[in-house]
Write a protein that holds these residues in place. Structure first.
Motif, PDB file in Angstrom:
ATOM      1  N   VAL A   1       0.988  -1.012  -0.200  1.00 24.12           N
ATOM      2  CA  VAL A   1       0.263   0.361   0.119  1.00 24.12           C
ATOM      3  C   VAL A   1       1.369   0.894   0.103  1.00 24.12           C
ATOM      4  CG1 VAL A   1      -1.828   1.346   1.407  1.00 24.12           C
ATOM      5  CG2 VAL A   1      -1.822  -1.547   0.655  1.00 24.12           C
ATOM      6  N   ARG A   2       0.739   1.822  -0.723  1.00 21.69           N
ATOM      7  CA  ARG A   2       1.738   3.023  -0.637  1.00 21.69           C
ATOM      8  C   ARG A   2       0.749   4.346  -0.425  1.00 21.69           C
ATOM      9  NH1 ARG A   2       3.427   4.868  -7.249  1.00 21.69           N
ATOM     10  NH2 ARG A   2       3.180   7.067  -5.300  1.00 21.69           N
ATOM     11  N   THR A   3       1.614   5.264   0.114  1.00 24.44           N
ATOM     12  CA  THR A   3       1.580   6.025   1.393  1.00 24.44           C
ATOM     13  C   THR A   3       0.004   6.828   0.596  1.00 24.44           C
ATOM     14  OG1 THR A   3       1.723   8.125   2.334  1.00 24.44           O
ATOM     15  CG2 THR A   3       2.959   8.103   0.198  1.00 24.44           C
TER      16      THR A   3
ATOM     17  N   THR B   1       2.883  17.644  10.709  1.00 28.77           N
ATOM     18  CA  THR B   1       3.487  18.010  10.192  1.00 28.77           C
ATOM     19  C   THR B   1       4.418  19.360  10.345  1.00 28.77           C
ATOM     20  OG1 THR B   1       4.050  17.539   8.333  1.00 28.77           O
ATOM     21  CG2 THR B   1       4.528  15.410   9.843  1.00 28.77           C
ATOM     22  N   SER B   2       3.183  20.024   9.775  1.00 33.66           N
ATOM     23  CA  SER B   2       3.264  21.476   9.724  1.00 33.66           C
ATOM     24  C   SER B   2       2.633  22.162  10.759  1.00 33.66           C
ATOM     25  CB  SER B   2       3.249  21.766   7.772  1.00 33.66           C
ATOM     26  OG  SER B   2       3.549  20.922   7.196  1.00 33.66           O
ATOM     27  N   PHE B   3       1.316  22.231  10.731  1.00 34.00           N
ATOM     28  CA  PHE B   3       1.037  22.882  11.893  1.00 34.00           C
ATOM     29  C   PHE B   3       0.213  21.506  13.286  1.00 34.00           C
ATOM     30  CE2 PHE B   3      -0.549  24.090   6.966  1.00 34.00           C
ATOM     31  CZ  PHE B   3       0.173  25.212   7.699  1.00 34.00           C
ATOM     32  N   GLY B   4       0.401  20.951  13.407  1.00 39.22           N
ATOM     33  CA  GLY B   4      -0.249  20.109  13.911  1.00 39.22           C
ATOM     34  C   GLY B   4      -1.037  19.455  14.293  1.00 39.22           C
ATOM     35  N   ASP B   5      -1.664  19.161  13.194  1.00 34.09           N
ATOM     36  CA  ASP B   5      -3.402  19.478  12.942  1.00 34.09           C
ATOM     37  C   ASP B   5      -3.648  17.764  13.286  1.00 34.09           C
ATOM     38  OD1 ASP B   5      -4.224  21.601  12.064  1.00 34.09           O
ATOM     39  OD2 ASP B   5      -4.621  21.212   9.989  1.00 34.09           O
ATOM     40  N   PRO B   6      -4.350  17.047  14.147  1.00 31.83           N
ATOM     41  CA  PRO B   6      -4.761  15.850  14.321  1.00 31.83           C
ATOM     42  C   PRO B   6      -4.963  15.221  13.334  1.00 31.83           C
ATOM     43  CG  PRO B   6      -6.938  17.231  14.829  1.00 31.83           C
ATOM     44  CD  PRO B   6      -5.636  18.106  14.842  1.00 31.83           C
TER      45      PRO B   6
ATOM     46  N   CYS C   1      -5.134  14.815   8.962  1.00 28.83           N
ATOM     47  CA  CYS C   1      -4.360  15.866   8.081  1.00 28.83           C
ATOM     48  C   CYS C   1      -5.150  16.667   6.786  1.00 28.83           C
ATOM     49  CB  CYS C   1      -3.602  15.223   7.047  1.00 28.83           C
ATOM     50  SG  CYS C   1      -2.660  15.408   5.439  1.00 28.83           S
ATOM     51  N   ARG C   2      -5.079  18.113   6.606  1.00 28.95           N
ATOM     52  CA  ARG C   2      -5.567  18.426   5.415  1.00 28.95           C
ATOM     53  C   ARG C   2      -5.608  17.526   3.870  1.00 28.95           C
ATOM     54  NH1 ARG C   2      -4.597  24.523   7.602  1.00 28.95           N
ATOM     55  NH2 ARG C   2      -4.966  23.711   9.669  1.00 28.95           N
ATOM     56  N   GLY C   3      -4.942  17.308   4.176  1.00 30.24           N
ATOM     57  CA  GLY C   3      -4.134  16.735   2.817  1.00 30.24           C
ATOM     58  C   GLY C   3      -4.983  15.020   2.541  1.00 30.24           C
ATOM     59  N   CYS C   4      -4.584  14.254   3.212  1.00 29.97           N
ATOM     60  CA  CYS C   4      -4.658  13.477   2.789  1.00 29.97           C
ATOM     61  C   CYS C   4      -5.758  12.330   3.235  1.00 29.97           C
ATOM     62  CB  CYS C   4      -3.515  11.725   3.180  1.00 29.97           C
ATOM     63  SG  CYS C   4      -2.446  12.015   4.347  1.00 29.97           S
ATOM     64  N   LYS C   5      -5.827  13.091   4.845  1.00 33.60           N
ATOM     65  CA  LYS C   5      -7.421  12.908   5.875  1.00 33.60           C
ATOM     66  C   LYS C   5      -6.628  11.343   6.372  1.00 33.60           C
ATOM     67  CE  LYS C   5      -9.595  16.012   3.844  1.00 33.60           C
ATOM     68  NZ  LYS C   5      -8.717  16.697   3.493  1.00 33.60           N
ATOM     69  N   ARG C   6      -5.158  11.338   7.304  1.00 32.82           N
ATOM     70  CA  ARG C   6      -5.071  10.448   8.080  1.00 32.82           C
ATOM     71  C   ARG C   6      -5.235  11.020   9.139  1.00 32.82           C
ATOM     72  NH1 ARG C   6       0.498   8.380   5.876  1.00 32.82           N
ATOM     73  NH2 ARG C   6       0.655  10.433   5.356  1.00 32.82           N
ATOM     74  N   PHE C   7      -5.379  10.024  10.703  1.00 29.77           N
ATOM     75  CA  PHE C   7      -5.253  11.384  11.467  1.00 29.77           C
ATOM     76  C   PHE C   7      -3.087  11.171  11.806  1.00 29.77           C
ATOM     77  CE2 PHE C   7      -9.157   7.616  12.251  1.00 29.77           C
ATOM     78  CZ  PHE C   7     -10.105   9.127  12.070  1.00 29.77           C
TER      79      PHE C   7
ATOM     80  N   VAL D   1       0.199   9.126  10.261  1.00 24.55           N
ATOM     81  CA  VAL D   1       1.564   9.608   9.392  1.00 24.55           C
ATOM     82  C   VAL D   1       2.125   9.697   9.489  1.00 24.55           C
ATOM     83  CG1 VAL D   1       1.682  12.097   8.444  1.00 24.55           C
ATOM     84  CG2 VAL D   1      -0.453  11.549   8.644  1.00 24.55           C
ATOM     85  N   ILE D   2       2.429   9.831  11.179  1.00 23.59           N
ATOM     86  CA  ILE D   2       4.068  10.133  11.962  1.00 23.59           C
ATOM     87  C   ILE D   2       4.564   8.071  12.056  1.00 23.59           C
ATOM     88  CG2 ILE D   2       4.970   9.881  14.107  1.00 23.59           C
ATOM     89  CD1 ILE D   2       2.945  12.581  14.824  1.00 23.59           C
ATOM     90  N   HIS D   3       3.366   7.496  12.115  1.00 25.32           N
ATOM     91  CA  HIS D   3       4.099   5.762  12.236  1.00 25.32           C
ATOM     92  C   HIS D   3       3.505   4.725  11.548  1.00 25.32           C
ATOM     93  CE1 HIS D   3       4.882   6.455  16.397  1.00 25.32           C
ATOM     94  NE2 HIS D   3       3.700   6.698  16.094  1.00 25.32           N
ATOM     95  N   TRP D   4       3.024   5.546   9.504  1.00 26.91           N
ATOM     96  CA  TRP D   4       2.702   5.098   8.696  1.00 26.91           C
ATOM     97  C   TRP D   4       3.735   4.035   8.314  1.00 26.91           C
ATOM     98  CZ3 TRP D   4      -1.049   4.113   5.242  1.00 26.91           C
ATOM     99  CH2 TRP D   4      -1.343   3.751   4.661  1.00 26.91           C
TER     100      TRP D   4
END
Length: 155
Positions: free
Chosen positions: A10-12, A21-26, A28-34, A38-41
């Protein structure tokens, strides 16, 4: 799927617009992962990655197909290739459409017909940018509800 057959990697789902990672959002605004996804992918097993991808694909498909109609999947695929947007043939074309619009809406000079897509009647006349923002807001709400149900301990 045969039991002896290796699982397709599975590709990211990252689309290069990371707000965790940029703004600390819980979420992601881009990929919609928590953020923890993202951190532990890279430490996730393939079944874990598939579960994340399936959730995002399901939510995205549900919301995009309520506003857009893919009239020509081959045309959409051609534009994805032209813009060098990776798309997984195992995922919904509505997921591909969302990724394309997220990154390249500003490049579409001929509108949605250029990519083999049209708005459903209830949304005709709406600005595509506004609809994409609405989809993203709805994706955020669905993701947050999922996170609260499955990841946050009961209080």
């Amino acid at each position: 799927m045969a039991y002896n057959q290796p699982m397709k990697p599975v590709r990211t789902p990252c689309i290069g617009i990371c707000s965790t990672t940029s703004f600390g959002d819980p979420i992601c605004r881009g990929c919609k992962r928590f953020s923890h996804e993202v951190i532990h992918w890279n430490t996730f097993t393939e079944p874990q990655k598939q579960a994340v991808q399936a959730r995002i694909n399901l939510f995205t498909t549900q919301l995009m197909s309520n506003k857009f109609r893919i009239v020509s999947q081959p045309k959409l695929e051609q534009v994805l290739q032209d813009f060098r947007v990776f798309y997984d043939p195992d995922l919904s074309p509505y997921f591909w459409l969302h990724q394309l619009l997220q990154k390249h809406l500003h490049r579409l000079r001929g509108g949605l017909s250029e990519i083999g897509v049209e708005l459903l009647p209830a949304w005709q006349g709406q600005d595509v940018r506004d609809l994409l923002l609405r989809v993203n807001d709805e994706l955020h709400v669905l993701s947050e509800a999922h996170h609260q149900r499955y990841f946050r301990p009961a209080e």
